[in-house]
Motif scaffolding. Sequence first.
Motif, PDB file in Angstrom:
ATOM      1  N   ALA A 136     -11.572-127.339  13.928  1.00 56.48           N
ATOM      2  CA  ALA A 136     -11.810-128.748  14.249  1.00 56.48           C
ATOM      3  C   ALA A 136     -13.044-128.881  15.138  1.00 56.48           C
ATOM      4  O   ALA A 136     -13.858-129.803  14.958  1.00 56.48           O
ATOM      5  CB  ALA A 136     -10.584-129.347  14.929  1.00 56.48           C
ATOM      6  N   GLY A 137     -13.211-127.969  16.121  1.00 54.60           N
ATOM      7  CA  GLY A 137     -14.402-128.011  16.968  1.00 54.60           C
ATOM      8  C   GLY A 137     -15.671-127.768  16.164  1.00 54.60           C
ATOM      9  O   GLY A 137     -16.702-128.411  16.406  1.00 54.60           O
ATOM     10  N   LEU A 138     -15.624-126.855  15.215  1.00 56.12           N
ATOM     11  CA  LEU A 138     -16.780-126.585  14.360  1.00 56.12           C
ATOM     12  C   LEU A 138     -17.142-127.814  13.535  1.00 56.12           C
ATOM     13  O   LEU A 138     -18.312-128.174  13.417  1.00 56.12           O
ATOM     14  CB  LEU A 138     -16.472-125.403  13.453  1.00 56.12           C
ATOM     15  CG  LEU A 138     -17.543-125.029  12.422  1.00 56.12           C
ATOM     16  CD1 LEU A 138     -18.819-124.571  13.124  1.00 56.12           C
ATOM     17  CD2 LEU A 138     -17.033-123.956  11.495  1.00 56.12           C
ATOM     18  N   VAL A 139     -16.137-128.477  12.984  1.00 52.00           N
ATOM     19  CA  VAL A 139     -16.374-129.678  12.186  1.00 52.00           C
ATOM     20  C   VAL A 139     -17.005-130.765  13.044  1.00 52.00           C
ATOM     21  O   VAL A 139     -17.955-131.437  12.628  1.00 52.00           O
ATOM     22  CB  VAL A 139     -15.084-130.163  11.513  1.00 52.00           C
ATOM     23  CG1 VAL A 139     -15.250-131.534  10.889  1.00 52.00           C
ATOM     24  CG2 VAL A 139     -14.620-129.157  10.475  1.00 52.00           C
ATOM     25  N   ARG A 140     -16.512-130.922  14.269  1.00 48.13           N
ATOM     26  CA  ARG A 140     -17.092-131.934  15.168  1.00 48.13           C
ATOM     27  C   ARG A 140     -18.557-131.640  15.457  1.00 48.13           C
ATOM     28  O   ARG A 140     -19.389-132.534  15.441  1.00 48.13           O
ATOM     29  CB  ARG A 140     -16.291-132.016  16.470  1.00 48.13           C
ATOM     30  CG  ARG A 140     -15.021-132.831  16.356  1.00 48.13           C
ATOM     31  CD  ARG A 140     -14.435-133.148  17.735  1.00 48.13           C
ATOM     32  NE  ARG A 140     -14.025-131.919  18.430  1.00 48.13           N
ATOM     33  CZ  ARG A 140     -12.827-131.353  18.300  1.00 48.13           C
ATOM     34  NH1 ARG A 140     -11.940-131.885  17.497  1.00 48.13           N
ATOM     35  NH2 ARG A 140     -12.523-130.261  18.957  1.00 48.13           N
ATOM     36  N   ARG A 141     -18.883-130.365  15.725  1.00 49.49           N
ATOM     37  CA  ARG A 141     -20.280-130.007  15.999  1.00 49.49           C
ATOM     38  C   ARG A 141     -21.182-130.267  14.785  1.00 49.49           C
ATOM     39  O   ARG A 141     -22.299-130.738  14.925  1.00 49.49           O
ATOM     40  CB  ARG A 141     -20.382-128.530  16.395  1.00 49.49           C
ATOM     41  CG  ARG A 141     -20.167-128.335  17.879  1.00 49.49           C
ATOM     42  CD  ARG A 141     -20.584-126.950  18.306  1.00 49.49           C
ATOM     43  NE  ARG A 141     -19.509-126.025  17.925  1.00 49.49           N
ATOM     44  CZ  ARG A 141     -19.636-124.727  17.854  1.00 49.49           C
ATOM     45  NH1 ARG A 141     -20.773-124.156  18.094  1.00 49.49           N
ATOM     46  NH2 ARG A 141     -18.612-123.967  17.513  1.00 49.49           N
ATOM     47  N   LEU A 153      -3.091-121.348   8.992  1.00 48.75           N
ATOM     48  CA  LEU A 153      -3.897-121.105  10.186  1.00 48.75           C
ATOM     49  C   LEU A 153      -3.024-121.210  11.433  1.00 48.75           C
ATOM     50  O   LEU A 153      -2.110-122.025  11.502  1.00 48.75           O
ATOM     51  CB  LEU A 153      -5.035-122.118  10.280  1.00 48.75           C
ATOM     52  CG  LEU A 153      -6.049-122.120   9.133  1.00 48.75           C
ATOM     53  CD1 LEU A 153      -7.061-123.232   9.337  1.00 48.75           C
ATOM     54  CD2 LEU A 153      -6.743-120.787   9.029  1.00 48.75           C
ATOM     55  N   THR A 154      -3.385-120.401  12.416  1.00 48.07           N
ATOM     56  CA  THR A 154      -2.704-120.496  13.705  1.00 48.07           C
ATOM     57  C   THR A 154      -3.245-121.721  14.429  1.00 48.07           C
ATOM     58  O   THR A 154      -4.310-122.239  14.088  1.00 48.07           O
ATOM     59  CB  THR A 154      -2.958-119.234  14.554  1.00 48.07           C
ATOM     60  OG1 THR A 154      -4.358-119.166  14.837  1.00 48.07           O
ATOM     61  CG2 THR A 154      -2.495-117.990  13.831  1.00 48.07           C
ATOM     62  N   PRO A 155      -2.537-122.225  15.452  1.00 43.18           N
ATOM     63  CA  PRO A 155      -3.044-123.391  16.203  1.00 43.18           C
ATOM     64  C   PRO A 155      -4.421-123.128  16.815  1.00 43.18           C
ATOM     65  O   PRO A 155      -5.265-124.034  16.850  1.00 43.18           O
ATOM     66  CB  PRO A 155      -1.989-123.606  17.283  1.00 43.18           C
ATOM     67  CG  PRO A 155      -0.730-123.048  16.694  1.00 43.18           C
ATOM     68  CD  PRO A 155      -1.169-121.894  15.853  1.00 43.18           C
ATOM     69  N   ALA A 156      -4.680-121.913  17.276  1.00 44.65           N
ATOM     70  CA  ALA A 156      -5.997-121.608  17.852  1.00 44.65           C
ATOM     71  C   ALA A 156      -7.084-121.670  16.771  1.00 44.65           C
ATOM     72  O   ALA A 156      -8.184-122.197  17.011  1.00 44.65           O
ATOM     73  CB  ALA A 156      -5.966-120.226  18.491  1.00 44.65           C
ATOM     74  N   GLU A 157      -6.785-121.160  15.586  1.00 44.15           N
ATOM     75  CA  GLU A 157      -7.761-121.212  14.500  1.00 44.15           C
ATOM     76  C   GLU A 157      -8.000-122.645  14.053  1.00 44.15           C
ATOM     77  O   GLU A 157      -9.128-123.043  13.770  1.00 44.15           O
ATOM     78  CB  GLU A 157      -7.259-120.381  13.318  1.00 44.15           C
ATOM     79  CG  GLU A 157      -7.273-118.886  13.560  1.00 44.15           C
ATOM     80  CD  GLU A 157      -6.604-118.099  12.461  1.00 44.15           C
ATOM     81  OE1 GLU A 157      -6.999-116.949  12.254  1.00 44.15           O
ATOM     82  OE2 GLU A 157      -5.670-118.643  11.808  1.00 44.15           O
TER      83      GLU A 157
END
Length: 93
Positions: free
Chosen positions: A83-88, A74-78
């Motif tokens: 990680a943001g999706l997991v947090r949500r 994965l790229t850093p943006a992906e």
Amino acid sequence: MPQHVSVMQQVGVAALVTAAVAWAVGLARGARGVRGVRGTEPAVPRAATIPASAGTRRPRIPRQSVPASESVELTPAERAAFAGLVRRLEERG
């Protein structure tokens, strides 16, 4: 022939009995691994059978091969988006 049984009922019973016998014979032949009509091959290849020993003739189950696992970098943006999706999702749970 009993008076209260019609000819159609007797034909139906005969057909059901014939179908049941044919099913039982097919099931028994399939369980024993008997060749089909006109010498067709059984479901298990001949090379996979164990030689008869002690009166048993069961086919050997071939080993299942597991495909190689695939991975994608994965790229850093992906990675950040994931990680943001997991947090949500953790906040909802």
